[in-house]
Write a protein that holds these residues in place. Structure first.
Motif, PDB file in Angstrom:
ATOM      1  N   ASP A 105     -27.848  29.653  23.168  1.00 25.82           N
ATOM      2  CA  ASP A 105     -26.846  28.804  22.515  1.00 25.82           C
ATOM      3  C   ASP A 105     -25.668  29.711  22.167  1.00 25.82           C
ATOM      4  OD1 ASP A 105     -25.278  27.228  20.877  1.00 25.82           O
ATOM      5  OD2 ASP A 105     -26.962  26.345  19.810  1.00 25.82           O
ATOM      6  N   VAL A 106     -24.716  29.801  23.084  1.00 25.84           N
ATOM      7  CA  VAL A 106     -23.613  30.752  22.924  1.00 25.84           C
ATOM      8  C   VAL A 106     -22.782  30.464  21.670  1.00 25.84           C
ATOM      9  CG1 VAL A 106     -21.537  31.715  23.985  1.00 25.84           C
ATOM     10  CG2 VAL A 106     -23.553  31.271  25.391  1.00 25.84           C
ATOM     11  N   PRO A 107     -22.397  29.223  21.376  1.00 25.42           N
ATOM     12  CA  PRO A 107     -21.647  28.980  20.135  1.00 25.42           C
ATOM     13  C   PRO A 107     -22.407  29.422  18.881  1.00 25.42           C
ATOM     14  CG  PRO A 107     -21.420  27.107  21.599  1.00 25.42           C
ATOM     15  CD  PRO A 107     -22.468  27.991  22.199  1.00 25.42           C
ATOM     16  N   ALA A 108     -23.715  29.180  18.847  1.00 18.03           N
ATOM     17  CA  ALA A 108     -24.498  29.609  17.685  1.00 18.03           C
ATOM     18  C   ALA A 108     -24.543  31.130  17.591  1.00 18.03           C
ATOM     19  CB  ALA A 108     -25.912  29.040  17.765  1.00 18.03           C
ATOM     20  N   ALA A 109     -24.692  31.802  18.744  1.00 22.37           N
ATOM     21  CA  ALA A 109     -24.699  33.261  18.740  1.00 22.37           C
ATOM     22  C   ALA A 109     -23.362  33.810  18.261  1.00 22.37           C
ATOM     23  CB  ALA A 109     -25.020  33.789  20.145  1.00 22.37           C
ATOM     24  N   LEU A 110     -22.263  33.182  18.682  1.00 22.43           N
ATOM     25  CA  LEU A 110     -20.941  33.624  18.239  1.00 22.43           C
ATOM     26  C   LEU A 110     -20.738  33.365  16.749  1.00 22.43           C
ATOM     27  CD1 LEU A 110     -18.758  32.457  21.251  1.00 22.43           C
ATOM     28  CD2 LEU A 110     -19.366  34.799  20.645  1.00 22.43           C
ATOM     29  N   ARG A 111     -21.279  32.261  16.252  1.00 23.51           N
ATOM     30  CA  ARG A 111     -21.194  31.984  14.813  1.00 23.51           C
ATOM     31  C   ARG A 111     -21.884  33.091  14.020  1.00 23.51           C
ATOM     32  NH1 ARG A 111     -25.147  27.601  13.621  1.00 23.51           N
ATOM     33  NH2 ARG A 111     -26.477  29.446  13.859  1.00 23.51           N
ATOM     34  N   ASP A 112     -23.094  33.488  14.451  1.00 22.79           N
ATOM     35  CA  ASP A 112     -23.823  34.550  13.756  1.00 22.79           C
ATOM     36  C   ASP A 112     -23.112  35.886  13.892  1.00 22.79           C
ATOM     37  OD1 ASP A 112     -25.687  32.615  13.149  1.00 22.79           O
ATOM     38  OD2 ASP A 112     -27.075  33.195  14.751  1.00 22.79           O
ATOM     39  N   PHE A 113     -22.577  36.140  15.083  1.00 20.28           N
ATOM     40  CA  PHE A 113     -21.869  37.400  15.309  1.00 20.28           C
ATOM     41  C   PHE A 113     -20.610  37.475  14.449  1.00 20.28           C
ATOM     42  CE2 PHE A 113     -18.805  40.022  17.692  1.00 20.28           C
ATOM     43  CZ  PHE A 113     -19.544  41.188  17.821  1.00 20.28           C
ATOM     44  N   ARG A 114     -19.886  36.369  14.379  1.00 18.83           N
ATOM     45  CA  ARG A 114     -18.661  36.331  13.564  1.00 18.83           C
ATOM     46  C   ARG A 114     -18.965  36.559  12.088  1.00 18.83           C
ATOM     47  NH1 ARG A 114     -13.186  36.935  14.179  1.00 18.83           N
ATOM     48  NH2 ARG A 114     -12.063  35.674  12.673  1.00 18.83           N
TER      49      ARG A 114
END
Length: 288
Positions: A105-114
């Motif tokens: 889930d790329v958007p979720a991964a980016l949310r956590d990374f951000r």
């Protein structure tokens, strides 16, 4: 020669416009043009051909651009390495992905990374798997998510397998085969197909499966995105094959399992050497 001048050159090359480049760099156009002219005088040659209708690189500009990008990348990496040494991840992270990625889930991964690394500027690029591999290998992209048939593997990059998925038949709701619980390639082979462009990994996995079964099919429509594929299928213009984990996201179509379905392997890939702190942090997050 100054780094800002190099940034201006790269911006003009990428946008093919002094106006858009100035907007991207947040500087007035006259200042950007002046700095590029200064650099051209220092180099002793024109980097751009300017007309009233377009801007394009000269042969000298083509030769200069890769080195300019490397210099900017080295400068950005130096700053990022210093920040990482004191516990701060910053800089730029360029992520490439295919439209049908489903294992992450790329958007979720980016949310956590951000949330963990708010100082990192992230760029996303959507492209075909083979071009993403090339761009990672060339250093244009830091990390990429891609899918390949089981007969192919990413070459020249660091790769980690994420998942293996079977393709399913995608049909319009009123198609006679949409009521079946399971199909095989032979029953589908007589249908017109909507598929990806010939020569791409997304197309190859289907072509190879039909060829291995000794079957031929008619690819009536070639498209570049699964959303457009679903729209054509929904209008009863053909049937399609897409990964089972991705296909449920599409509206207006139904999916049916295929007994002898082709397989698709999803990977996350990165550079073999010299990953940026931001790329290393993102990959570590995916593995956590």
């Amino acid at each position: 020669m100054e780094l800002q001048q190099l940034r201006y050159v790269v911006a003009v090359a990428e946008t093919n416009s002094f106006t858009r480049a100035a907007q991207q760099c947040r500087v007035v156009q006259s200042a950007l043009s002046h700095q590029i002219a200064r650099l051209e005088r220092e180099l002793g040659g024109k980097l751009f051909e300017r007309t009233s209708r377009r801007v394009r690189l000269t042969p000298a500009g083509d030769a200069f651009l890769p080195a300019a990008r490397q210099c900017l990348e080295a400068a950005d990496r130096a700053a990022a390495e210093v920040a990482a040494a004191v516990g701060v991840v910053r800089g730029r992270l360029v992520i490439g992905l295919i439209p049908t990625i489903a294992a992450v889930d790329v958007p979720a991964a980016l949310r956590d990374f951000r949330r963990l690394h708010p100082s990192v500027h992230v760029r996303l690029r959507v492209d075909a798997s083979e071009r993403l591999i090339d761009q990672v290998r060339e250093g244009v992209i830091d990390v990429a998510f891609l899918g390949l048939p089981t007969t192919a593997e990413p070459i020249g990059v660091q790769a980690r397998e994420l998942a293996t998925d079977r393709l399913v038949a995608v049909l319009s709701p009123d198609h006679p085969l949409a009521r079946e619980s399971v199909l095989d390639l032979r029953r589908l082979s007589g249908e017109p197909f909507v598929d990806f462009t010939a020569g791409t990994p997304g197309r190859a996995q289907s072509d190879q499966a039909f060829a291995a079964a000794g079957l031929t099919r008619d690819v009536a429509f070639e498209v570049t995105t699964p959303d457009l594929m679903a729209q054509l299928v929904g209008r009863s213009l053909g049937v399609a094959l897409l990964p089972s984990a991705y296909a449920p996201r599409l509206a207006g179509v139904v999916t049916v399992e295929i007994r002898d379905a082709p397989l698709r392997v999803e990977y996350v890939v990165s550079r073999l050497l010299s990953r940026t702190p931001a790329a290393s942090a993102f990959l570590a997050l995916l593995e956590s």
